[in-house]
Design an enzyme around this catalytic site. Structure first.
Site, PDB file in Angstrom:
ATOM      1  N   ASP A 202       0.862  -1.184   0.000  1.00  0.00           N
ATOM      2  CA  ASP A 202       0.000   0.000   0.000  1.00  0.00           C
ATOM      3  C   ASP A 202       0.895   1.230   0.000  1.00  0.00           C
ATOM      4  O   ASP A 202       2.009   1.207   0.553  1.00  0.00           O
ATOM      5  CB  ASP A 202      -0.901  -0.001   1.243  1.00  0.00           C
ATOM      6  CG  ASP A 202      -2.054  -0.990   1.095  1.00  0.00           C
ATOM      7  OD1 ASP A 202      -2.165  -1.632   0.042  1.00  0.00           O
ATOM      8  OD2 ASP A 202      -2.841  -1.104   2.057  1.00  0.00           O
ATOM      9  N   ASP A 204       0.518   3.923   1.605  1.00  0.00           N
ATOM     10  CA  ASP A 204       0.517   4.703   2.851  1.00  0.00           C
ATOM     11  C   ASP A 204       1.195   3.986   4.013  1.00  0.00           C
ATOM     12  O   ASP A 204       1.016   4.371   5.162  1.00  0.00           O
ATOM     13  CB  ASP A 204      -0.930   5.084   3.214  1.00  0.00           C
ATOM     14  CG  ASP A 204      -1.866   3.883   3.234  1.00  0.00           C
ATOM     15  OD1 ASP A 204      -1.369   2.733   3.201  1.00  0.00           O
ATOM     16  OD2 ASP A 204      -3.095   4.094   3.285  1.00  0.00           O
ATOM     17  N   TRP A 264     -13.620  -1.522  -1.121  1.00  0.00           N
ATOM     18  CA  TRP A 264     -12.718  -1.823  -0.003  1.00  0.00           C
ATOM     19  C   TRP A 264     -13.016  -3.179   0.657  1.00  0.00           C
ATOM     20  O   TRP A 264     -14.161  -3.529   0.867  1.00  0.00           O
ATOM     21  CB  TRP A 264     -12.832  -0.707   1.049  1.00  0.00           C
ATOM     22  CG  TRP A 264     -11.916  -0.954   2.214  1.00  0.00           C
ATOM     23  CD1 TRP A 264     -10.622  -0.590   2.316  1.00  0.00           C
ATOM     24  CD2 TRP A 264     -12.262  -1.669   3.407  1.00  0.00           C
ATOM     25  NE1 TRP A 264     -10.114  -1.032   3.511  1.00  0.00           N
ATOM     26  CE2 TRP A 264     -11.103  -1.698   4.201  1.00  0.00           C
ATOM     27  CE3 TRP A 264     -13.428  -2.300   3.863  1.00  0.00           C
ATOM     28  CZ2 TRP A 264     -11.066  -2.313   5.446  1.00  0.00           C
ATOM     29  CZ3 TRP A 264     -13.394  -2.919   5.113  1.00  0.00           C
ATOM     30  CH2 TRP A 264     -12.220  -2.910   5.887  1.00  0.00           C
ATOM     31  N   GLU A 267     -10.140  -8.579  -0.084  1.00  0.00           N
ATOM     32  CA  GLU A 267      -9.226  -9.189  -1.083  1.00  0.00           C
ATOM     33  C   GLU A 267      -7.981  -9.766  -0.414  1.00  0.00           C
ATOM     34  O   GLU A 267      -7.487 -10.826  -0.831  1.00  0.00           O
ATOM     35  CB  GLU A 267      -8.861  -8.156  -2.173  1.00  0.00           C
ATOM     36  CG  GLU A 267      -7.733  -7.164  -1.870  1.00  0.00           C
ATOM     37  CD  GLU A 267      -8.039  -6.198  -0.745  1.00  0.00           C
ATOM     38  OE1 GLU A 267      -9.218  -6.048  -0.383  1.00  0.00           O
ATOM     39  OE2 GLU A 267      -7.086  -5.595  -0.216  1.00  0.00           O
ATOM     40  N   ASP A 268      -7.529  -9.119   0.662  1.00  0.00           N
ATOM     41  CA  ASP A 268      -6.345  -9.643   1.366  1.00  0.00           C
ATOM     42  C   ASP A 268      -6.689 -10.938   2.106  1.00  0.00           C
ATOM     43  O   ASP A 268      -5.866 -11.850   2.191  1.00  0.00           O
ATOM     44  CB  ASP A 268      -5.749  -8.587   2.312  1.00  0.00           C
ATOM     45  CG  ASP A 268      -6.789  -7.933   3.196  1.00  0.00           C
ATOM     46  OD1 ASP A 268      -8.009  -8.085   2.943  1.00  0.00           O
ATOM     47  OD2 ASP A 268      -6.407  -7.262   4.173  1.00  0.00           O
ATOM     48  N   MET A 294       1.246   4.074   9.362  1.00  0.00           N
ATOM     49  CA  MET A 294       0.362   4.352   8.235  1.00  0.00           C
ATOM     50  C   MET A 294       0.077   5.844   8.188  1.00  0.00           C
ATOM     51  O   MET A 294      -0.119   6.471   9.235  1.00  0.00           O
ATOM     52  CB  MET A 294      -0.951   3.592   8.401  1.00  0.00           C
ATOM     53  CG  MET A 294      -1.755   3.538   7.120  1.00  0.00           C
ATOM     54  SD  MET A 294      -3.440   2.973   7.378  1.00  0.00           S
ATOM     55  CE  MET A 294      -4.225   4.514   7.822  1.00  0.00           C
ATOM     56  N   HIS A 297      -5.545   8.929   6.766  1.00  0.00           N
ATOM     57  CA  HIS A 297      -6.292   9.493   5.636  1.00  0.00           C
ATOM     58  C   HIS A 297      -7.765   9.131   5.758  1.00  0.00           C
ATOM     59  O   HIS A 297      -8.128   8.205   6.495  1.00  0.00           O
ATOM     60  CB  HIS A 297      -5.737   8.960   4.311  1.00  0.00           C
ATOM     61  CG  HIS A 297      -5.864   7.462   4.178  1.00  0.00           C
ATOM     62  ND1 HIS A 297      -6.951   6.854   3.608  1.00  0.00           N
ATOM     63  CD2 HIS A 297      -5.046   6.458   4.567  1.00  0.00           C
ATOM     64  CE1 HIS A 297      -6.792   5.536   3.641  1.00  0.00           C
ATOM     65  NE2 HIS A 297      -5.643   5.275   4.230  1.00  0.00           N
ATOM     66  N   ARG A 299     -11.411   7.827   3.956  1.00  0.00           N
ATOM     67  CA  ARG A 299     -11.737   6.857   2.912  1.00  0.00           C
ATOM     68  C   ARG A 299     -11.789   7.553   1.557  1.00  0.00           C
ATOM     69  O   ARG A 299     -12.311   8.657   1.441  1.00  0.00           O
ATOM     70  CB  ARG A 299     -13.092   6.218   3.218  1.00  0.00           C
ATOM     71  CG  ARG A 299     -13.385   5.025   2.353  1.00  0.00           C
ATOM     72  CD  ARG A 299     -14.688   4.379   2.760  1.00  0.00           C
ATOM     73  NE  ARG A 299     -14.617   3.752   4.093  1.00  0.00           N
ATOM     74  CZ  ARG A 299     -13.980   2.614   4.364  1.00  0.00           C
ATOM     75  NH1 ARG A 299     -13.328   1.992   3.398  1.00  0.00           N
ATOM     76  NH2 ARG A 299     -13.972   2.109   5.581  1.00  0.00           N
TER      77      ARG A 299
HETATM   78  N1  UDH Z   1      -5.526   3.175  -2.978  1.00  0.00           N
HETATM   79  C1  UDH Z   1      -5.295   4.280  -3.757  1.00  0.00           C
HETATM   80  N2  UDH Z   1      -6.312   5.091  -4.091  1.00  0.00           N
HETATM   81  C2  UDH Z   1      -7.582   4.843  -3.690  1.00  0.00           C
HETATM   82  C3  UDH Z   1      -7.820   3.713  -2.902  1.00  0.00           C
HETATM   83  C4  UDH Z   1      -6.769   2.902  -2.535  1.00  0.00           C
HETATM   84  O1  UDH Z   1      -4.163   4.562  -4.134  1.00  0.00           O
HETATM   85  O2  UDH Z   1      -8.467   5.621  -4.042  1.00  0.00           O
HETATM   86  C5  UDH Z   1      -4.423   2.222  -2.722  1.00  0.00           C
HETATM   87  C6  UDH Z   1      -3.348   2.794  -1.822  1.00  0.00           C
HETATM   88  O3  UDH Z   1      -2.136   2.206  -2.137  1.00  0.00           O
HETATM   89  C7  UDH Z   1      -3.843   2.339  -0.473  1.00  0.00           C
HETATM   90  C8  UDH Z   1      -4.309   0.947  -0.797  1.00  0.00           C
HETATM   91  O4  UDH Z   1      -4.876   1.073  -2.076  1.00  0.00           O
HETATM   92  O5  UDH Z   1      -2.835   2.393   0.473  1.00  0.00           O
HETATM   93  C9  UDH Z   1      -5.301   0.374   0.215  1.00  0.00           C
HETATM   94  O6  UDH Z   1      -6.470   1.174   0.257  1.00  0.00           O
HETATM   95  P1  UDH Z   1      -6.971   1.931   1.556  1.00  0.00           P
HETATM   96  O7  UDH Z   1      -5.925   2.883   2.005  1.00  0.00           O
HETATM   97  O8  UDH Z   1      -8.298   2.507   1.269  1.00  0.00           O
HETATM   98  O9  UDH Z   1      -7.125   0.855   2.601  1.00  0.00           O
HETATM   99  P2  UDH Z   1      -6.953   1.126   4.070  1.00  0.00           P
HETATM  100  O10 UDH Z   1      -7.399  -0.157   4.657  1.00  0.00           O
HETATM  101  O11 UDH Z   1      -7.914   2.331   4.464  1.00  0.00           O
HETATM  102  O12 UDH Z   1      -5.556   1.610   4.341  1.00  0.00           O
HETATM  103  C10 UDH Z   1      -9.299   2.146   4.470  1.00  0.00           C
HETATM  104  C11 UDH Z   1     -10.011   3.454   4.709  1.00  0.00           C
HETATM  105  C12 UDH Z   1      -9.808   3.942   6.087  1.00  0.00           C
HETATM  106  C13 UDH Z   1     -10.708   5.057   6.399  1.00  0.00           C
HETATM  107  C14 UDH Z   1     -10.469   5.506   7.788  1.00  0.00           C
HETATM  108  C15 UDH Z   1     -11.276   6.681   8.151  1.00  0.00           C
HETATM  109  N3  UDH Z   1     -10.870   7.141   9.440  1.00  0.00           N
HETATM  110  C1  NGS Z   2     -10.772  -6.621   7.631  1.00  0.00           C
HETATM  111  C2  NGS Z   2     -10.937  -6.623   6.140  1.00  0.00           C
HETATM  112  C3  NGS Z   2      -9.602  -6.611   5.456  1.00  0.00           C
HETATM  113  C4  NGS Z   2      -8.808  -5.401   5.960  1.00  0.00           C
HETATM  114  C5  NGS Z   2      -8.712  -5.444   7.476  1.00  0.00           C
HETATM  115  C6  NGS Z   2      -7.995  -4.265   8.034  1.00  0.00           C
HETATM  116  O1  NGS Z   2     -12.012  -6.593   8.245  1.00  0.00           O
HETATM  117  O2  NGS Z   2      -9.776  -6.546   4.082  1.00  0.00           O
HETATM  118  O3  NGS Z   2     -10.025  -5.492   8.019  1.00  0.00           O
HETATM  119  O4  NGS Z   2      -8.559  -3.127   7.513  1.00  0.00           O
HETATM  120  N1  NGS Z   2     -11.682  -7.813   5.748  1.00  0.00           N
HETATM  121  C7  NGS Z   2     -12.967  -7.787   5.464  1.00  0.00           C
HETATM  122  O5  NGS Z   2     -13.632  -6.770   5.488  1.00  0.00           O
HETATM  123  C8  NGS Z   2     -13.618  -9.071   5.092  1.00  0.00           C
HETATM  124  S1  NGS Z   2      -7.989  -1.723   7.815  1.00  0.00           S
HETATM  125  O6  NGS Z   2      -8.362  -1.392   9.161  1.00  0.00           O
HETATM  126  O7  NGS Z   2      -6.555  -1.815   7.649  1.00  0.00           O
HETATM  127  O8  NGS Z   2      -8.586  -0.808   6.843  1.00  0.00           O
HETATM  128  O9  NGS Z   2      -7.523  -5.383   5.412  1.00  0.00           O
END
Ligand code: UDH
Ligand code: NGS
Length: 351
Positions: A202, A204, A264, A267-268, A294, A297, A299
């Site tokens: 990722d 971030d 979102w 997939e992992d 991290m 950011h 959503r």
């Molecule tokens: N990513 C992008 N652009 C997007 C979406 C995702 O570049 O529009 C890539 C980026 O590399 C990111 C990765 O995909 O680090 C994973 O996506 P994510 O950052 O959305 O996943 P994460 O689990 O965050 O890190 C989920 C949203 C958290 C919201 C929290 C609100 N407080």
């Molecule tokens: C789980 C998600 C994963 C995700 C993890 C951490 O619940 O994809 O949270 O998310 N699985 C499902 O929703 C089935 S995080 O807090 O890093 O955004 O990676």
């Protein structure tokens, strides 16, 4: 008359003696010179610095440019470089990672002069253990990418990896598809170089310890095991999100990653299921070395939680054979290289 003849014969003999002496002198000088020049060459051969050796080795053909000026053609010897060690000597351990002051790409370029176009690097002092493609799924996260490049390039160089950085950009504003972008990264990076290992990161996430080596292991590896946002703990045992690495063999064994997770989440978990269904386990660094930060950011647009994800991960066993690298289809729209990374913009299609 006799006197004159006698004088002439004395002069004649003296001249012959002088010529003989001259000849002797020249011969001795010549012998001395030849012997001396031999030992000078031996000295050069025995005293090449590791630096000059390095330039003459790694089975590279030595060119006039790389040859030290004092070494003549016939003294150049080739020697194989050794493989880089398991514990790269320049690692420093824990790192300060923070995101309060923005960084510029100019600064990152200045600080990483050894990079080759496309964000490529290989160590000069040894042969890297692995050729690693760093694959980042991406859309609209330019500020995060600057931090990633700023922190990661120096770390990866200290880790003595033969690596390249690839940012796989999803074009358009359809729902984001992280796993499909990672599959595309696998295929596209292999078109460029004989990569053996693929790190999926990722944009971030930054490791807080450079001993967390971004390479492949005997089992698929989860690298971001101890994230600040989870209080430096794994949120759950099967967690495989953030940063992971798989060798070519490991990746092919699981038919790559799923292509059908739009939006979102999940997939992992599907990737984790694939790994365990194929009889592999997940390797991890310990919780201290595996610490990472991290960049906070909100959503992103078009990345809302995928409502089908729970149903999808319940059926990985049935779907993984058909859905994966074997069924991947996409279009490359643009490939751009700068000093810090290769940017591949793709059309991933629609759900
Ligand atoms: N990513 C992008 N652009 C997007 C979406 C995702 O570049 O529009 C890539 C980026 O590399 C990111 C990765 O995909 O680090 C994973 O996506 P994510 O950052 O959305 O996943 P994460 O689990 O965050 O890190 C989920 C949203 C958290 C919201 C929290 C609100 N407080
Ligand atoms: C789980 C998600 C994963 C995700 C993890 C951490 O619940 O994809 O949270 O998310 N699985 C499902 O929703 C089935 S995080 O807090 O890093 O955004 O990676």
């Amino acid at each position: 008359m006799r006197d004159a003849a006698g004088n002439f014969s004395v002069l004649d003999r003296t001249c012959s003696l002088v010529v003989l002496l001259c000849f002797l002198h020249i011969s001795v000088t010549l012998i001395y010179y030849i012997r001396n020049s031999d030992s000078r060459q031996t000295f050069v051969q025995n005293h090449q610095t590791p630096q000059s050796h390095r330039k003459l080795t790694e089975q590279r053909v030595t060119t006039e440019e790389t040859r030290p000026p004092s070494v003549s053609n016939d003294t150049v010897t080739e020697r194989k470089l050794e493989t880089c060690p398991d514990n790269p000597p320049k690692l420093v351990g824990p790192l300060r990672v923070e995101f309060s002051d923005p960084v510029t790409l100019d600064l990152v370029r200045e600080q990483n002069p050894a990079l080759q176009p496309g964000g490529r690097f290989k160590p000069e002092e040894c042969i890297a253990q692995q050729k690693v493609a760093m694959i980042i799924p991406f859309r609209n996260r330019d500020e995060h990418l600057k931090f990633w490049l700023y922190y990661m390039h120096p770390i990866l160089q200290r880790q003595q990896l033969d690596y390249g950085v690839y940012v796989i950009v999803q074009d358009g504003d359809e729902l984001f598809n992280r796993a499909k972008l990672l599959n595309i990264g696998y295929v596209e990076t292999l078109k460029e170089y004989d990569y053996q290992c693929f790190v999926f990161s990722d944009v971030d996430l930054i490791p807080m310890d450079d001993r967390n080596i971004y390479k492949c292991f005997s089992q698929p590896r989860h690298l971001s095991v101890s994230m600040d946002k989870f209080g430096f703990r794994l949120p759950y045992t099967q967690f495989f999100g953030g940063v992971s690495s798989l060798s070519k063999e490991q990746y092919l064994k699981i038919n790559g990653f799923p292509n059908n997770y739009w939006g979102w989440g999940g997939e992992d978990d599907d990737i984790f299921n694939r790994i365990s269904f194929k009889g592999m386990s997940v390797s991890r660094p310990d919780g201290v070395i595996g610490r990472c930060r991290m960049i906070r950011h909100n959503r992103d647009d078009k990345n809302d939680p995928n409502p089908q994800r729970f149903d999808q991960i319940a059926h990985t066993r049935q779907t993984m054979g058909q859905d994966g690298i074997s069924s991947l289809s996409y279009k490359v729209l643009k490939v751009e290289k700068n000093q810090l990374f290769t940017k591949i913009t793709v059309d991933v299609g629609k759900p």
